[in-house]
Design an enzyme around this catalytic site. Structure first.
Site, short mmCIF file in Angstrom:
data_model
loop_
_atom_site.label_atom_id
_atom_site.label_comp_id
_atom_site.label_asym_id
_atom_site.label_seq_id
_atom_site.Cartn_x
_atom_site.Cartn_y
_atom_site.Cartn_z
N ASP A 382 54.52 84.13 15.92
CA ASP A 382 54.49 83.02 14.98
C ASP A 382 55.14 83.53 13.69
O ASP A 382 55.08 84.73 13.40
CB ASP A 382 53.04 82.59 14.72
CG ASP A 382 52.93 81.59 13.59
OD1 ASP A 382 53.63 80.57 13.65
OD2 ASP A 382 52.17 81.85 12.64
N LYS A 383 55.77 82.64 12.92
CA LYS A 383 56.44 83.10 11.70
C LYS A 383 55.47 83.18 10.52
O LYS A 383 55.18 84.25 9.99
CB LYS A 383 57.60 82.18 11.32
CG LYS A 383 58.32 82.62 10.04
CD LYS A 383 59.38 81.64 9.61
CE LYS A 383 58.80 80.39 9.01
NZ LYS A 383 58.14 80.63 7.68
N THR A 384 54.94 82.02 10.12
CA THR A 384 54.15 81.94 8.90
C THR A 384 52.82 82.67 9.05
O THR A 384 52.02 82.35 9.91
CB THR A 384 53.88 80.46 8.52
OG1 THR A 384 55.13 79.77 8.48
CG2 THR A 384 53.19 80.36 7.18
N THR A 529 57.80 78.80 15.77
CA THR A 529 57.26 78.30 14.51
C THR A 529 57.39 76.79 14.38
O THR A 529 58.29 76.18 14.95
CB THR A 529 57.98 78.98 13.31
OG1 THR A 529 57.46 78.47 12.09
CG2 THR A 529 59.48 78.73 13.36
#
Length: 687
Positions: A382-384, A529
């Site tokens: 996942d990015k965030t 994401t």
């Protein structure tokens, strides 16, 4: 007693299905029977093994003291009239009370025609008990009650260690439900409000949500405007502006203004309920890997039974030896096959690796998934909040003139932002070394804020406002920063466009190192994401990510994981948000960032306590080391048996070499010591 039998039947059912994997058994059943209920049930099973172990240990001490073979070994003579009968009585307690879990397991496994560890243990203790009891009643042979009691004690200890080390309390669905507030401010027809339980809300109700409160259910804004933090649900790091007619999601947080919403979905139809359903389905459909020790036990059981029957038949039918000689050889074979070491081979390594992992910043919640990590082909991040820090930070200050310095532009903007609750304002304030007190403050709806700072009129506004006012600025420079997924706000002082401030979600320093290390291991790195593609592509370029899935809706994340799995790849998912929970459950290995939402942590198989993506590589290395150590221990435990069986059967009898049941029992104890010592040599550095 019925309840006790039920407990162990469940345990043995699981062994029969293929493994000692109590963690996966627990995690699977929890969805069916409820978190707390099954947690209590599992805890009772751990206590039951512990209780039986201490009782057996207490009985084993006098059994060892009274055993003629042990006395002979110690060169003492403590024999007295009736001592064998006392031995028989004490050993009967050990066999029926301490051995009950294994005897029940033997019956369950044979009913399913899936012999495994329980069958092997059950056979070994039964042969030792009934053979020794026959000796008490006059059969020519050696008493093996001490072998019976030590085997039962060690097996109980092994199960107790294993179950305690892998027991976890998975409460993902409870954590999801906890995102919703308990009460809602229902707006009545006369305009008054009353607090009612969220479960009493129905479609069409109007609900007031004040700043800082959680939205109780999915709905549509009918009054007011605000910004809503949906990061825990959608993965989008920026708060989303909401005005009349916009949809809001239950569980998200109202950040600024008061709004009134009309409830559109409740109960099973709500977004949060759909996420809960996805988590439940993905967890229940997760495949299991068969436990190594159980496979070894299966073949060892087949080998032991076959070798025992052949030994007995060969001596009786083809050599003309006496029945008691043939029986002694058969018992020696079965005793040699007793899985002292096999019962501890896996639990000791599990306990050791769990401890090493915790010391180094990650917690193993599901042992099967942890062991699966050694075979990973791809890791999805996942990015965030995972690859990035999940908070807005000032990354660039653009100066469009010579009137003000960069620090002055930042100071004016930060001073005005002191009265704003917007996350961008927090990022600007954190960057500023000092601020002035603003003399006046007002919002420019949909465009920004304005006021008086240090005697000057100041505006902090969006690019849209600057374009409306037809103020010129270096487009290329601003567009380049925007292409990196950063948010740009403009600072106007005394009606002059002084400069701009860019804010972005800062990439973790450890992310690049983690991606590079995974590439060296031949593992593909993928980003998944809900954020916009422009931002995602920039982060991917910076880190060297192989593949990007951007703008993915929460209900699509698990599908994306499955899409990669359908390519024949074993996949790990690393994330921290509620929207990641279904994907964490779907992945072969779910890795939760510790500082993320409780539900992600509870759904993950492994939790990264330090929020360090580099721990992903560490856990893969430890998984490989753990597996190697398990295989080594199983070879020591099983290979030792296999090599000694021909000796016990009397293969070298013609040369005068024969292995008695007693000597076989002593030699078997040595393999247990070797296995225990070998497990202690497991280290984090092994790669």
């Amino acid at each position: 007693m019925n309840h006790e039998h039920h407990q162990h039947s469940n345990q043995h059912d699981h062994h029969g299905k293929g493994g000692h994997d109590h963690a996966d058994h627990y995690k699977h059943d929890q969805k069916k029977s409820g978190g707390h209920a099954h947690h209590d049930h599992h805890k009772m099973m751990v206590q039951d093994f512990k209780f039986r172990f201490w009782w057996v240990l207490g009985l084993t001490i006098p059994i060892m003291v009274l055993s003629p073979m042990i006395q002979h070994f110690l060169d003492v003579d403590w024999r007295f009239t009736g001592d064998t009968w006392i031995l028989a009585i004490l050993s009967t307690g050990v066999f029926f009370f301490g051995g009950k879990p294994f005897l029940t397991g033997l019956v369950d496994e044979l009913k399913k025609k899936q012999p495994g560890m329980m069958t092997l243990i059950g056979l070994a203790i039964s042969i030792a008990y009934f053979y020794s009891t026959a000796v008490v009643f006059g059969f020519k042979g050696d008493l093996l009650y001490w072998e019976l009691s030590t085997l039962v004690g060690i097996m109980l200890l092994g199960h107790w260690i294993e179950m305690r080390s892998v027991m976890s309390a998975s409460s993902a669905l409870e954590e999801l439900a906890a995102l919703l507030p308990g009460e809602a401010h229902k707006v009545n027809d006369d305009g008054s409000t009353e607090d009612i339980p969220v479960e009493d809300l129905i479609q069409g109700d109007n609900v007031l949500i004040k700043p800082g409160e959680k939205i109780p259910a999915d709905g549509i804004v009918v009054k007011g405007e605000t910004s809503v933090n949906e990061a825990m649900l959608t993965g989008e790091s920026k708060p989303v502006s909401k005005t009349k007619g916009d949809e809001v999601i239950g569980g998200s947080v109202n950040e600024k203004g008061s709004i009134t919403i009309k409830i559109s979905k409740t109960g099973d139809d709500s977004f949060l309920s759909q996420v809960m359903k996805l988590v439940k389905e993905a967890q229940e459909s997760k495949s299991r890997t068969q436990d190594l020790a159980n496979r070894a036990a299966f073949w060892l059981t087949i080998l032991a039974i076959t070798a025992g029957l052949i030994t007995f038949a060969a001596w009786v039918l083809f050599t003309g030896q006496s029945l008691d000689f043939a029986m002694n050889r058969t018992v020696a074979v079965m005793v040699i096959t007793c899985p002292h070491a096999l019962g501890l081979a896996i639990p000791l390594v599990v306990s050791r690796s769990t401890s090493i992992a915790a010391t180094n910043g990650f917690l193993i919640r599901d042992r099967t998934a942890f062991e699966e990590a050694r075979n990973l082909d791809a890791v999805i991040f996942d990015k965030t909040g995972t690859l990035t820090k999940g908070t807005f930070t000032v990354t660039d200050i653009l100066n469009f003139g010579e009137t003000y310095s960069d620090q002055e532009i930042l100071k004016y903007a930060a001073s005005l932002e002191k009265n704003s609750e917007h996350p961008l304002a927090k990022g600007i304030l954190e960057k500023a070394a000092e601020t002035w007190e603003p003399d006046a403050f007002d919002s420019i709806p949909g465009k920004g804020i304005q006021g008086k700072v240090n005697g000057k009129s100041v505006k902090v506004v969006s690019p849209g406002y600057v374009r409306e006012q037809e103020m010129g600025y270096p487009n290329e420079e601003v567009e380049e920063i925007s292409s990196q997924g950063k948010t740009v706000v403009f600072v106007i002082i005394e009606n002059e466009l002084a400069g701009a401030i860019a804010l972005g979600d800062e990439i973790r320093e450890s992310s690049k190192k983690a991606i590079d290390a995974l590439h060296k291991m031949g593992i593909e790195c993928i980003m998944l994401t809900g954020d916009n593609r422009q931002t995602a592509e920039y982060v991917a370029r910076e880190l060297g990510i192989d593949q990007v899935f951007a703008e993915v809706l929460p209900n699509e994340k698990a599908d994306k994981v499955k899409e990669v799995q359908d390519q024949g790849k074993k996949v790990a998912m690393t994330g921290d948000g509620v929207n990641d929970a279904p994907a964490l459950a779907q992945a072969n290995v779910g890795i939760a960032i510790g500082a993320g939402s409780d539900v992600a942590v509870e759904t993950g198989d492994i939790v990264l306590v330090k929020n360090n993506p580099q721990d992903v590589t560490s856990l893969i290395h430890l998984s490989k080391s753990t597996y190697r150590k398990m295989v080594q221990n199983l070879w020591w435990a099983s290979g030792y048996n296999i090599g000694a069986i021909p000796l016990a059967a009397g293969a070298l009898y013609v040369w005068g070499i024969i292995l008695s049941p007693a000597l076989g029992a002593i030699l078997m104890s040595l393999s247990t010591v070797i296995v225990a010592v070998n497990a202690r040599f497991l280290k984090m550095e092994e790669q």
